[in-house]
Design a protein around this motif. Structure first.
Motif, short mmCIF file in Angstrom:
data_model
loop_
_atom_site.label_atom_id
_atom_site.label_comp_id
_atom_site.label_asym_id
_atom_site.label_seq_id
_atom_site.Cartn_x
_atom_site.Cartn_y
_atom_site.Cartn_z
N LEU A 3 0.82 -1.21 0.00
CA LEU A 3 0.00 0.00 0.00
C LEU A 3 0.86 1.25 0.00
N VAL A 4 1.86 1.30 0.84
CA VAL A 4 2.79 2.44 0.89
C VAL A 4 4.17 1.98 0.45
N SER A 5 4.76 1.13 1.25
CA SER A 5 6.02 0.46 0.93
C SER A 5 6.05 -0.82 1.74
N ALA A 6 6.92 -1.74 1.36
CA ALA A 6 6.97 -3.02 2.06
C ALA A 6 7.32 -2.84 3.53
N SER A 7 8.27 -1.95 3.82
CA SER A 7 8.69 -1.76 5.20
C SER A 7 7.59 -1.10 6.04
N VAL A 8 6.95 -0.08 5.47
CA VAL A 8 5.88 0.60 6.21
C VAL A 8 4.69 -0.32 6.43
N ASP A 9 4.35 -1.12 5.44
CA ASP A 9 3.25 -2.06 5.60
C ASP A 9 3.59 -3.11 6.67
N ALA A 10 4.83 -3.60 6.69
CA ALA A 10 5.24 -4.58 7.70
C ALA A 10 5.18 -3.98 9.10
N PHE A 11 5.62 -2.72 9.23
CA PHE A 11 5.54 -2.07 10.54
C PHE A 11 4.08 -1.86 10.96
N SER A 12 3.21 -1.52 10.02
CA SER A 12 1.81 -1.31 10.35
C SER A 12 1.18 -2.59 10.89
N VAL A 13 1.50 -3.72 10.27
CA VAL A 13 0.97 -5.00 10.76
C VAL A 13 1.52 -5.32 12.15
N ALA A 14 2.82 -5.13 12.34
CA ALA A 14 3.43 -5.40 13.65
C ALA A 14 2.85 -4.48 14.72
N ALA A 15 2.70 -3.19 14.40
CA ALA A 15 2.15 -2.24 15.37
C ALA A 15 0.71 -2.59 15.72
N ALA A 16 -0.08 -2.99 14.73
CA ALA A 16 -1.47 -3.37 15.01
C ALA A 16 -1.52 -4.58 15.93
N ALA A 17 -0.64 -5.55 15.71
CA ALA A 17 -0.63 -6.74 16.57
C ALA A 17 -0.24 -6.37 18.00
N ILE A 18 0.77 -5.50 18.15
CA ILE A 18 1.22 -5.10 19.49
C ILE A 18 0.12 -4.31 20.21
N LEU A 19 -0.48 -3.35 19.52
CA LEU A 19 -1.52 -2.53 20.15
C LEU A 19 -2.76 -3.36 20.49
N PHE A 20 -3.13 -4.30 19.62
CA PHE A 20 -4.29 -5.14 19.90
C PHE A 20 -4.04 -6.02 21.13
N SER A 21 -2.84 -6.59 21.23
CA SER A 21 -2.51 -7.39 22.41
C SER A 21 -2.51 -6.54 23.68
N THR A 22 -2.00 -5.32 23.57
CA THR A 22 -1.99 -4.43 24.74
C THR A 22 -3.41 -4.07 25.16
N MET A 23 -4.28 -3.83 24.21
CA MET A 23 -5.67 -3.50 24.53
C MET A 23 -6.36 -4.66 25.24
N LEU A 24 -6.13 -5.89 24.78
CA LEU A 24 -6.73 -7.04 25.44
C LEU A 24 -6.19 -7.19 26.85
N PHE A 25 -4.90 -6.94 27.03
CA PHE A 25 -4.30 -7.04 28.37
C PHE A 25 -4.87 -5.98 29.30
N MET A 26 -5.03 -4.76 28.81
CA MET A 26 -5.53 -3.68 29.66
C MET A 26 -7.00 -3.90 30.05
N ARG A 27 -7.77 -4.53 29.17
CA ARG A 27 -9.19 -4.74 29.48
C ARG A 27 -9.38 -5.70 30.64
N ARG A 28 -8.39 -6.55 30.91
CA ARG A 28 -8.52 -7.48 32.03
C ARG A 28 -8.16 -6.86 33.37
N GLN A 29 -7.60 -5.64 33.34
CA GLN A 29 -7.17 -5.00 34.58
C GLN A 29 -8.36 -4.36 35.28
#
Length: 333
Positions: A3-29
């Motif tokens: 969509l933008v570049s291979a590196s930016v797209d890879a970072f977007s996927v990694a960031a989404a996975a990290i933020l989604f995991s963090t959100m699930l962790f925070m909801r249990r607190q």
């Protein structure tokens, strides 16, 4: 197709996975506004920053980017660059890139390129020798370690439960800095005749450094926290109560001693009890096995002896002297 570049797209996927995991962790607190959750967010943002650096801001390397040997002549590199950019052969290159190609005309400069990376060779306009490039590159490398030490310091602040790991983590970062600097400064650079498969020391050490920066804060944060230190206020209050009771008992003992000396029966019973204690004490002190055992334990009972042989005897006399002085009694000589 990216969509933008291979590196930016890879970072977007990694960031989404990290933020989604963090959100699930925070909801249990049950309580979100805690120090540990704040430190968790710090680790998350630090992780995103390092991942962005590793994926998007990888050090430039003209030889790996163009897939050409390290021994390729500068004019050939210039022609390949213009061809890959779709420019005519006589088109000018940007000034920093043109200066880089001019410097790469020297074989010694190419060994420095492997050692210090393209950014240092391209940015340091006044550098011409190994020492000058080393002085130019060292502060940049040290700044990354200083930033990481600051993050470690925040993660191990008082109340985090990980205070004991601060010294080890900072020592690890300092050691890694000196080891990397030693490798960069002293490792011999080997370049094959065909110029291929050259180990790019700067790029690989840069990757290992940032992998350390990525793993270390996460490891510190997930380690089991130390048990909280007990509140000293109740202990101080209990000690104060016991001291007050002891003081009152000592005062009462002073008056009881005076009253007992005025009653013939009590005075005789007291004298008899102390005489019996004296005789039993002499029996114990006269026993050779008891003396040797006491000396081995560092509690010697020999009268007038120095060192372990008379240690307990000296301590006992000193304690009795202080007790009698506190009661206002005459200390016997």
């Amino acid at each position: 197709m990216p969509l933008v570049s291979a590196s930016v797209d890879a970072f977007s996927v990694a960031a989404a996975a990290i933020l989604f995991s963090t959100m699930l962790f925070m909801r249990r607190q049950s309580d979100l506004f805690t120090l540990r959750n704040a430190l968790t967010l710090l680790v998350v943002f630090h992780t995103l920053s390092v991942v962005y650096t590793l994926i998007v801001l990888w050090p430039p390397n003209i030889f790996q980017r163009l897939k050409i040997p390290l021994t390729t002549p500068s004019e050939t590199i210039r022609a390949v660059l213009l061809q890959s950019a779709g420019l005519p052969p006589d088109a000018p290159l940007p000034k920093p890139l043109d200066a880089l190609l001019t410097r790469l005309s020297s074989f010694d400069m190419r060994t420095l390129y492997v050692r210090f990376g393209q950014t240092v060779i391209q940015d340091c306009e006044y550098c011409t020798t190994f020492d000058e490039y080393l002085i130019f590159a060292a502060p940049r490398m040290a700044l990354g370690y200083v930033k990481e030490a600051a993050v470690v310091g925040v993660l191990t602040i008082r109340g985090s439960g990980h205070e004991r790991w601060r010294t080890y983590a900072v020592a690890l970062l300092v050691s890694a800095f000196f080891v990397e600097g030693y490798w960069v400064a002293t490792t011999p650079i080997g370049i094959p005749r065909d110029g291929r498969n050259v180990f790019m020391w700067h790029d690989n050490l840069w990757m290992l450094r940032h992998l350390l920066f990525l793993v270390l804060p996460i490891l510190i944060h997930v380690l089991p926290p130390s048990p909280p230190k007990p509140n000293p206020v109740p202990l101080v209050a209990l000690a104060r109560t016991q001291l007050q009771q002891t003081q009152q008992q000592l005062v009462n003992a002073r008056f009881v001693h005076a009253a007992a000396q005025r009653q013939p029966d009590l005075r005789a019973a007291s004298s008899e009890w102390w005489e019996r204690q004296r005789v039993e004490g002499e029996w114990a002190r006269a026993d050779e096995h008891v003396r040797h055992a006491a000396e081995r334990l560092g509690k010697g009972i020999q009268e007038g002896a120095e060192g372990p042989a008379g240690k307990l005897s000296h301590r006992t006399k000193e304690a009795l002297r202080q007790m009698m002085e506190s009661l206002g009694l005459t200390v016997p000589r």
